[in-house]
Design a protein around this motif. Structure first.
Motif, PDB file in Angstrom:
ATOM      1  N   LEU A  94      58.591  68.885  80.573  1.00  0.00           N
ATOM      2  CA  LEU A  94      57.488  69.354  79.742  1.00  0.00           C
ATOM      3  C   LEU A  94      56.273  68.474  80.020  1.00  0.00           C
ATOM      4  O   LEU A  94      56.399  67.248  80.117  1.00  0.00           O
ATOM      5  CB  LEU A  94      57.852  69.276  78.262  1.00  0.00           C
ATOM      6  CG  LEU A  94      59.027  70.158  77.812  1.00  0.00           C
ATOM      7  CD1 LEU A  94      59.374  69.863  76.359  1.00  0.00           C
ATOM      8  CD2 LEU A  94      58.687  71.627  77.990  1.00  0.00           C
ATOM      9  N   HIS A  96      52.538  67.388  78.715  1.00  0.00           N
ATOM     10  CA  HIS A  96      51.515  67.410  77.666  1.00  0.00           C
ATOM     11  C   HIS A  96      50.146  67.261  78.310  1.00  0.00           C
ATOM     12  O   HIS A  96      49.892  66.317  79.068  1.00  0.00           O
ATOM     13  CB  HIS A  96      51.731  66.277  76.668  1.00  0.00           C
ATOM     14  CG  HIS A  96      50.607  66.141  75.681  1.00  0.00           C
ATOM     15  ND1 HIS A  96      50.462  66.991  74.611  1.00  0.00           N
ATOM     16  CD2 HIS A  96      49.551  65.277  75.643  1.00  0.00           C
ATOM     17  CE1 HIS A  96      49.378  66.652  73.933  1.00  0.00           C
ATOM     18  NE2 HIS A  96      48.807  65.607  74.533  1.00  0.00           N
ATOM     19  N   ARG A 101      51.192  71.942  75.516  1.00  0.00           N
ATOM     20  CA  ARG A 101      52.425  71.606  76.223  1.00  0.00           C
ATOM     21  C   ARG A 101      52.835  72.745  77.142  1.00  0.00           C
ATOM     22  O   ARG A 101      52.890  73.905  76.736  1.00  0.00           O
ATOM     23  CB  ARG A 101      53.539  71.311  75.220  1.00  0.00           C
ATOM     24  CG  ARG A 101      54.802  70.774  75.839  1.00  0.00           C
ATOM     25  CD  ARG A 101      55.840  70.493  74.760  1.00  0.00           C
ATOM     26  NE  ARG A 101      55.392  69.426  73.857  1.00  0.00           N
ATOM     27  CZ  ARG A 101      55.991  69.137  72.702  1.00  0.00           C
ATOM     28  NH1 ARG A 101      57.028  69.853  72.304  1.00  0.00           N
ATOM     29  NH2 ARG A 101      55.532  68.155  71.955  1.00  0.00           N
ATOM     30  N   LEU A 298      59.590  64.565  78.723  1.00  0.00           N
ATOM     31  CA  LEU A 298      58.205  64.901  78.406  1.00  0.00           C
ATOM     32  C   LEU A 298      57.287  63.900  79.100  1.00  0.00           C
ATOM     33  O   LEU A 298      57.487  62.681  78.990  1.00  0.00           O
ATOM     34  CB  LEU A 298      58.006  64.858  76.889  1.00  0.00           C
ATOM     35  CG  LEU A 298      56.639  65.190  76.299  1.00  0.00           C
ATOM     36  CD1 LEU A 298      56.161  66.560  76.729  1.00  0.00           C
ATOM     37  CD2 LEU A 298      56.715  65.107  74.769  1.00  0.00           C
TER      38      LEU A 298
END
Length: 426
Positions: A94, A96, A101, A298
């Motif tokens: 993922l 950001h 996102r 992330l």
């Protein structure tokens, strides 16, 4: 003097291996399999080197965030993967960014996420095609083609593959910074292609008992008493090693399987690479309410951090019941005030209030990875003359595969040089 002589005679081995990290354990395993007597002398209180796990207040804390890849040939050869009770990450990552996102994933593994790869959502159609071609070559092409290829920086290799600066800056640079601990994509392109191939072929996981379970399993295969923790080595001698307590141990050969700094101290004149430092922060939430409801990695487009994940979503065993554990890594050493800034950044990245997050531990790992700028040899000889050998990821590639393969090479050279033809290694 007589006491030292008795100890030397009583503790003589065919080979002494200094260091019980992955390279040292692999080397010792192969030597024992060939019928040699081996002592593994480890300065710390346990095996694993940089690959260890601590338990604190019910949390499992790896000494620096690490991911285990199932595709490495040495891993397949040496470990029974079901015994590790591996817990997989969501395929892909993922990201950001300024627009929120986004998910970057392999659609062959997660068909439902294919819509995220439509041109314009993450990248242009041209970029997606270029990345697909690069990936297909690494996935299906012979590994020998990668090894023989020209070695450049990763940034140059991506540009030559037709990948735009935009995709590099918004996805590949933030992602690969966490893999190589290199924020400028200066790492060897050969190593990049090998790592990319491994990611495409394997599954990224964590053992349920922590990353320290990997060297733990390797150590269990050695004969009882082979590993001697709490036994730091002060220097090499003509007949073996001198321990920090002043006693000596004799052996026909000595393998230095430490990090580069310790190796250079024990083997004066040894050329070693510079290394990179990383710091990992662990935070617990007062409840099991997770800020990310999936086992995903992330990353931040602005590169304020290398990566972050909710470890208890990947492997529930990493946190006690009713709690959630977050791991976040950044480049460099910990400095005053950095954790306060990091919590503010994490609030934005996760889209949640981090005021109640409780610090659990901070690990700064110096020498976490070698600096692998091109031209980077994928393997180096182990022999250093006079029955002395060296191995470790700094002698191959900064990876689990590199450490294990370097240990295996050292064992082969020891057997060839010191003992002549012997039993064939598996």
């Amino acid at each position: 003097m007589g006491d030292h002589t008795d100890q030397r005679r009583g503790s003589r081995s065919d080979v002494i291996v200094i260091g019980a990290g992955l390279a040292g354990l692999a080397c010792a395993t192969d030597l024992c399999a060939a019928g040699r007597t081996v002592q593994v002398l480890e300065a710390s209180d346990g095996v694993g080197g940089r690959m260890r796990t601590d338990r604190r207040d019910g949390f499992l804390l790896d000494r620096g965030f690490q991911v285990f890849n199932t595709s490495y040939p040495q891993v397949k050869q040496r470990l029974r993967l079901p015994e590790l009770r591996l817990c997989p990450f969501t395929p892909g990552v993922l990201v950001h960014g300024a627009t929120g996102r986004r998910r970057f994933t392999d659609p062959t593994r997660r068909p439902g996420a294919a819509k995220d790869l439509l041109p314009g959502r993450l990248a242009s159609g041209r970029d997606l095609l270029a990345l697909s071609v690069l990936s297909a070559r690494d996935l299906f092409g012979p590994v020998s083609a990668i090894r023989r290829g020209a070695d450049r920086t990763t940034r140059t290799a991506l540009a030559d593959a037709g990948i735009s600066d935009e995709l590099t800056e918004t996805f590949l640079r933030p992602f690969l910074a966490g893999v190589f601990l290199d924020d400028d994509l200066e790492t060897s392109s050969r190593f990049f292609h090998l790592v990319w191939r491994g990611m495409l072929r394997g599954t990224q996981c964590l053992p349920a008992a922590g990353i320290g379970a990997v060297p733990g399993r390797l150590a269990e295969r050695l004969p009882p008493g082979t590993v001697r923790p709490g036994t730091p080595v002060e220097a090499l001698t003509d007949t073996g090693v001198l321990l920090a307590d002043g006693t000596e141990r004799a052996a026909g050969a000595v393998v230095v399987a430490t990090g580069p700094a310790a190796a250079a101290r024990l083997l004066p004149g040894l050329e070693v690479p510079a290394t990179r430092t990383v710091t990992t922060y662990y935070h617990a939430m007062p409840s099991a309410e997770s800020p990310l409801r999936e086992p995903a990695l992330l990353i931040d487009e602005r590169r304020r951090l290398l990566n972050t994940c909710v470890l208890s979503e990947v492997a529930p065993s990493y946190a006690p019941a009713g709690r959630a554990l977050v791991s976040t890594s950044v480049l460099g050493a910990d400095v005053p005030g950095r954790e306060i800034t990091l919590l503010s950044d994490l609030a934005e990245v996760y889209g949640t209030n981090t005021a109640s997050w409780q610090p659990v531990s901070t690990y700064t790992i110096e020498g976490a990875l070698p600096v692998m700028t091109p031209p980077w040899p994928l393997t180096r000889r182990a022999g250093q003359g006079a029955g002395r050998y060296v191995c470790g990821d700094h002698r191959a590639t900064g990876s689990v595969q590199g450490a294990l393969a370097s240990g295996a090479r050292a064992a082969r050279e020891v057997l060839r040089d010191t003992f002549g033809p012997g039993p064939e290694l598996s």
